[in-house]
Design an enzyme around this catalytic site. Structure first.
Site: not given
Ligand SMILES: Cc1cc2nc3c(=O)[nH]c(=O)nc-3n(C[C@H](O)[C@H](O)[C@H](O)COP(=O)(O)OP(=O)(O)OC[C@H]3O[C@@H](n4cnc5c(N)ncnc54)[C@H](O)[C@@H]3O)c2cc1C
Length: 426
Positions: A299, A79, A315, A12-13, A170
């Protein structure tokens, strides 16, 4: 000197940012492990769910990102367990050694102990869920078009979004706009003026991470778009026909979940202090207490700025932590001592609809068209490669001027695997 073996779990980020730094060094060999073969730009997921963008516009194969780096092995695997004492992680039924471990597995939805609600109210964390939401929303309009009674049509045209954070806002704004601006032209029998969009928030204001003034502005914007904002309301008893709030039963075919989050299940295999959201509490250098060669980012981690405040799951935090850690590990291998992570807070933003957004940065609070333009610009800049940026930008321009919703495909799916378990959708 033997190369240091670095295992990064999660592309991810945070994981990608760390890998981008580490891949430049000849002194390390990196295993980048993810259960998906692509890196996902989650902030634009709601656009896929609302048929504004295609999945491939916001995802890029991980292999492509590191195709030129011979010291990076991309491994498609989940994992399952971590043994920090033996410096091993388990995937593909084997234990694998590491010198440094970076855990960056992100978060998943949390249904406050009611996991069975997931089938009635999908969350929005991955492409499968985004296309499932798209399927449900578009199917509701199709069924409303051929509904036999007014009551049935009303139930089908009622959409509820649970959770008034940025994702909930949103989604609610986008459904309302899609119905009133785009779909209204294409449906002949269903009366789309009857569309009801509810945004359910347990707290006393939406967008609680923003200054109060911007929360109020966002609420007014949503109301002007026809969204009913229900605050101080806790949704319960979810099923395929609706849910209740404060003893009132809401008949509704489409419920979307944007409420609680919890770190990825892998955090359970780490025996360490956790915060109230079960995020792993990390040291100032992002390492796991008592294990200097294990780091938790993004996160999944709780980085405490002070006694009362920790960094949010957004992010920029994940990106800055990944970049910092990549540099920190390379410096340590060269013999330098460790530094503490410092977050550069550039602010937060949320979009509400066409030309409507809120931005809070230091003491600057912006809303309306200017905030929306900033939101568009930042999201385009952060999209990972030129092709994506260019196409997304073109698609947005097209949608803005034509009110078109390009990716209106209903793709059937009644179940999916997510986070190791099978979910049957009803
Ligand atoms: C719908 C939505 C909208 C958002 N909008 C914004 C926004 O506008 N602005 C903002 O700043 N933030 C936003 N966020 C939050 C932001 O996307 C996250 O904070 C960020 O993605 C966290 O990065 P990460 O690297 O920790 O985790 P992620 O980006 O979630 O990456 C985790 C990776 O780990 C992999 N993984 C998980 N478990 C395993 C395992 N056991 N084995 C192998 N791989 C595993 C996953 O497949 C995934 O690729 C949004 C999030 C969502 C869901």
């Amino acid at each position: 000197m033997q190369k240091k073996k670095i295992a990064i779990v999660g592309a991810g980020f945070a994981g990608i940012s760390a890998c981008k730094v580490l891949c430049s060094s000849k002194e390390v060999e990196v295993d980048l492990i993810d259960r998906r073969n692509y890196h996902l730009f989650q902030p634009l997921l709601y656009q896929v769910a609302m048929a504004g963008l295609n999945p491939s516009d916001i995802a890029i194969p991980i292999r492509k990102l590191f195709s030129k780096n011979r010291n990076v092995n991309i491994i498609l695997a989940e994992v399952n367990s971590v043994n920090v004492k033996n410096c091993e992680i388990q995937f593909d039924e084997k234990w694998n050694k590491y010198d440094y471990l970076i855990l960056a597995c992100g978060a998943k939805h949390f249904y406050f102990g009611n996991d069975h609600w997931e089938q009635f109210a999908p969350g929005l964390k991955n492409i499968e869920q985004a296309t499932e939401i798209r399927r449900r929303v578009l199917t509701a309009f199709e069924l409303a078009e051929k509904a036999m009674s007014k009551d049935e049509q009303k139930k089908l045209l009622t959409f509820a979004v649970i959770g008034g954070g940025p994702t909930g806002v949103e989604l609610a704004g986008a459904i309302s706009e899609m119905a009133s601006k785009t779909l209204v032209k294409d449906y002949k029998n269903a009366d789309l003026s009857e569309v009801r969009v509810l945004l359910i928030e347990a707290g006393d204001r939406i967008l609680s991470a923003f200054p109060e003034k911007l929360s109020k502005q966002a609420e007014n914007d949503l109301k002007s778009m026809g969204v009913e904002v229900k605050k101080n309301c806790r949704a319960s008893n979810l099923d395929q026909n609706g849910f209740s709030i404060n003893n009132e039963w809401i008949e509704c075919k489409t419920i979307l979940w944007a409420a609680g989050v919890r770190p990825s299940s892998l955090s359970k295999s780490i025996d360490s202090a956790k915060d109230s959201q079960e995020r792993i509490i990390v040291e100032k250098d992002l390492s796991l207490a008592g294990h200097k060669n294990v780091f938790v980012l993004g996160d999944m981690a709780c980085f405490q700025v002070n006694k009362h405040q920790s960094l949010p799951g957004i992010a920029p935090v994940a990106i800055q932590q990944g970049t910092f850690l990549g540099n920190q590990i390379l410096a340590e291998i060269k013999g330098y001592s460790r530094k503490e992570f410092n977050y550069w807070d550039k602010g937060i933003m949320a979009t509400i609809g066409r030309s409507k957004a809120v931005v809070s940065s230091n003491n600057m609070h912006i809303s309306g068209l200017m905030a929306w333009l900033i939101w568009v610009f930042i999201h385009i800049v952060y999209l990972m490669r030129f092709k994506n940026k260019f196409f997304v930008f073109l698609q947005w321009l097209w949608s803005y001027f034509s009110f078109g919703q390009g990716a209106r495909l209903i793709i059937h799916k009644s179940w999916q695997f997510y986070d190791g378990k099978k979910i049957n959708y009803k």
